[in-house]
Design an enzyme around this catalytic site. Sequence first.
Site, PDB file in Angstrom:
ATOM      1  N   LYS A 273     -55.885 -47.683 -40.312  1.00 58.72           N
ATOM      2  CA  LYS A 273     -55.882 -47.222 -41.708  1.00 58.72           C
ATOM      3  C   LYS A 273     -57.259 -46.670 -42.038  1.00 58.72           C
ATOM      4  O   LYS A 273     -58.259 -47.386 -41.951  1.00 58.72           O
ATOM      5  CB  LYS A 273     -55.546 -48.374 -42.658  1.00 58.72           C
ATOM      6  CG  LYS A 273     -55.568 -47.936 -44.122  1.00 58.72           C
ATOM      7  CD  LYS A 273     -55.107 -49.029 -45.055  1.00 58.72           C
ATOM      8  CE  LYS A 273     -56.219 -49.958 -45.488  1.00 58.72           C
ATOM      9  NZ  LYS A 273     -57.115 -49.415 -46.525  1.00 58.72           N
TER      10      LYS A 273
ATOM     11  N   ASP B  89     -55.151 -43.734 -46.399  1.00 53.15           N
ATOM     12  CA  ASP B  89     -55.003 -44.487 -47.654  1.00 53.15           C
ATOM     13  C   ASP B  89     -55.916 -43.865 -48.724  1.00 53.15           C
ATOM     14  O   ASP B  89     -57.041 -44.320 -48.926  1.00 53.15           O
ATOM     15  CB  ASP B  89     -55.410 -45.943 -47.335  1.00 53.15           C
ATOM     16  CG  ASP B  89     -55.369 -46.859 -48.531  1.00 53.15           C
ATOM     17  OD1 ASP B  89     -54.735 -46.522 -49.528  1.00 53.15           O
ATOM     18  OD2 ASP B  89     -55.984 -47.949 -48.444  1.00 53.15           O
TER      19      ASP B  89
ATOM     20  N   LYS C  56     -54.679 -42.940 -52.041  1.00 53.74           N
ATOM     21  CA  LYS C  56     -54.215 -43.363 -53.377  1.00 53.74           C
ATOM     22  C   LYS C  56     -54.382 -42.268 -54.437  1.00 53.74           C
ATOM     23  O   LYS C  56     -55.082 -42.457 -55.444  1.00 53.74           O
ATOM     24  CB  LYS C  56     -54.952 -44.621 -53.836  1.00 53.74           C
ATOM     25  CG  LYS C  56     -54.761 -45.833 -52.928  1.00 53.74           C
ATOM     26  CD  LYS C  56     -55.346 -47.092 -53.558  1.00 53.74           C
ATOM     27  CE  LYS C  56     -55.230 -48.319 -52.700  1.00 53.74           C
ATOM     28  NZ  LYS C  56     -56.113 -48.350 -51.536  1.00 53.74           N
TER      29      LYS C  56
ATOM     30  N   ASP D  37     -53.119 -38.022 -60.148  1.00 50.67           N
ATOM     31  CA  ASP D  37     -53.544 -36.889 -60.978  1.00 50.67           C
ATOM     32  C   ASP D  37     -52.278 -36.225 -61.508  1.00 50.67           C
ATOM     33  O   ASP D  37     -51.176 -36.766 -61.327  1.00 50.67           O
ATOM     34  CB  ASP D  37     -54.401 -35.929 -60.125  1.00 50.67           C
ATOM     35  CG  ASP D  37     -55.419 -35.150 -60.971  1.00 50.67           C
ATOM     36  OD1 ASP D  37     -55.038 -34.661 -62.051  1.00 50.67           O
ATOM     37  OD2 ASP D  37     -56.581 -35.032 -60.540  1.00 50.67           O
TER      38      ASP D  37
ATOM     39  N   THR E 248     -54.047 -54.946 -56.651  1.00 53.31           N
ATOM     40  CA  THR E 248     -54.152 -56.412 -56.662  1.00 53.31           C
ATOM     41  C   THR E 248     -55.447 -56.876 -57.330  1.00 53.31           C
ATOM     42  O   THR E 248     -55.591 -58.046 -57.646  1.00 53.31           O
ATOM     43  CB  THR E 248     -54.054 -56.990 -55.234  1.00 53.31           C
ATOM     44  OG1 THR E 248     -54.868 -56.199 -54.385  1.00 53.31           O
ATOM     45  CG2 THR E 248     -52.639 -56.981 -54.739  1.00 53.31           C
TER      46      THR E 248
ATOM     47  N   ARG F  68     -60.750 -57.240 -41.797  1.00 56.59           N
ATOM     48  CA  ARG F  68     -61.840 -58.062 -41.285  1.00 56.59           C
ATOM     49  C   ARG F  68     -61.469 -59.099 -40.222  1.00 56.59           C
ATOM     50  O   ARG F  68     -62.279 -59.325 -39.318  1.00 56.59           O
ATOM     51  CB  ARG F  68     -62.593 -58.694 -42.465  1.00 56.59           C
ATOM     52  CG  ARG F  68     -63.436 -57.648 -43.194  1.00 56.59           C
ATOM     53  CD  ARG F  68     -63.810 -58.063 -44.591  1.00 56.59           C
ATOM     54  NE  ARG F  68     -62.653 -58.066 -45.477  1.00 56.59           N
ATOM     55  CZ  ARG F  68     -62.704 -58.339 -46.769  1.00 56.59           C
ATOM     56  NH1 ARG F  68     -63.860 -58.653 -47.320  1.00 56.59           N
ATOM     57  NH2 ARG F  68     -61.607 -58.307 -47.501  1.00 56.59           N
TER      58      ARG F  68
HETATM   59  O1  C5P Z   1     -60.418 -56.897 -44.473  1.00 53.56           O
HETATM   60  P1  C5P Z   1     -59.082 -57.021 -45.152  1.00 53.56           P
HETATM   61  O2  C5P Z   1     -57.987 -57.507 -44.220  1.00 53.56           O
HETATM   62  O3  C5P Z   1     -59.137 -57.803 -46.432  1.00 53.56           O
HETATM   63  O4  C5P Z   1     -58.716 -55.498 -45.508  1.00 53.56           O
HETATM   64  C1  C5P Z   1     -57.596 -55.157 -46.242  1.00 53.56           C
HETATM   65  C2  C5P Z   1     -57.531 -53.677 -46.449  1.00 53.56           C
HETATM   66  O5  C5P Z   1     -56.435 -53.409 -47.310  1.00 53.56           O
HETATM   67  C3  C5P Z   1     -58.758 -53.043 -47.121  1.00 53.56           C
HETATM   68  O6  C5P Z   1     -58.863 -51.711 -46.607  1.00 53.56           O
HETATM   69  C4  C5P Z   1     -58.388 -53.025 -48.576  1.00 53.56           C
HETATM   70  O7  C5P Z   1     -59.013 -51.999 -49.276  1.00 53.56           O
HETATM   71  C5  C5P Z   1     -56.895 -52.766 -48.496  1.00 53.56           C
HETATM   72  N1  C5P Z   1     -56.095 -53.212 -49.630  1.00 53.56           N
HETATM   73  C6  C5P Z   1     -56.114 -54.516 -50.095  1.00 53.56           C
HETATM   74  N2  C5P Z   1     -55.324 -54.865 -51.163  1.00 53.56           N
HETATM   75  C7  C5P Z   1     -54.567 -53.947 -51.737  1.00 53.56           C
HETATM   76  C8  C5P Z   1     -54.525 -52.641 -51.262  1.00 53.56           C
HETATM   77  C9  C5P Z   1     -55.329 -52.307 -50.206  1.00 53.56           C
HETATM   78  O8  C5P Z   1     -56.810 -55.367 -49.568  1.00 53.56           O
HETATM   79  N3  C5P Z   1     -53.777 -54.300 -52.713  1.00 53.56           N
END
Ligand code: C5P
Length: 232
Positions: free
Chosen positions: A34, A63, A65, A68, A122, A213
């Site tokens: 992603k 991604d 998003k 507009d 979220t 992560r």
């Molecule tokens: O590191 P981690 O597993 O928390 O990364 C989650 C990814 O998903 C990040 O790129 C974050 O921006 C994205 N994301 C999220 N919650 C959302 C939408 C996207 O954590 N509701």
Amino acid sequence: MSELPRIYCACDVASLDDALTLSAKLDGLPIGIKLGLEFFMAQGARGVGAVRDKRPNTSIFLDLKFHDIPNTVAAALRTLSDIGVDYTNLHASGGLEMMERALEAVNAADNPAKLLAVTVLTALDAERLDAVGQRTPVQDQVLRLAKLTQQAGLAGVVCSAHEITALRAICGDDFTLMTPGIRPAGSANNDQKRVMTPHGALKSGATHLVIGRPITKAADPRQAAIDILESL
Ligand code: C5P
């Protein structure tokens, strides 16, 4: 790509080298990448193309998003038509017409990406939604926007793992649920508040998981990814 991977690794980096290094570590595993706004702002469509060219068998979720007016979103998506990603997304709160026009624009490509919608970020809880004048309970707003997404003909939504069951019940089986906030048992939650394990989220009905992560910050990202795949 015949079958899309169940896991997309969130490659939250600005540098092309870092993105290529991570994708090289995951080479050969059934895991997509992603790429988000941070990467796109720094590297542009050319950077996405560079990742695709270097890793032609790796599925990419772009991604960005979009949000507009319909004309602008459709025009922006047309510029991405040849970029060769499997998923991209927009905000469902841009409205039905915006989503319909965006879908038309995406589908004009030779190999159209699947279009997903973000319902409610979220990062927004009931209090923060109220502050922007949205007094509906969060879950009702998520379901309302998911139904609108389905009405517009999009492939699915990005959702929290804790929304999967309600969304499956309302939107049926033929609707993609792309789910971040995933944490393997025993790994740090970081800033994610309501997390679920990879196995739990798939069992609840997620189509794809976004995991950042727990893979990217692991001492051995490839081994962390293999451990997650084996846990499914
Ligand atoms: O590191 P981690 O597993 O928390 O990364 C989650 C990814 O998903 C990040 O790129 C974050 O921006 C994205 N994301 C999220 N919650 C959302 C939408 C996207 O954590 N509701």
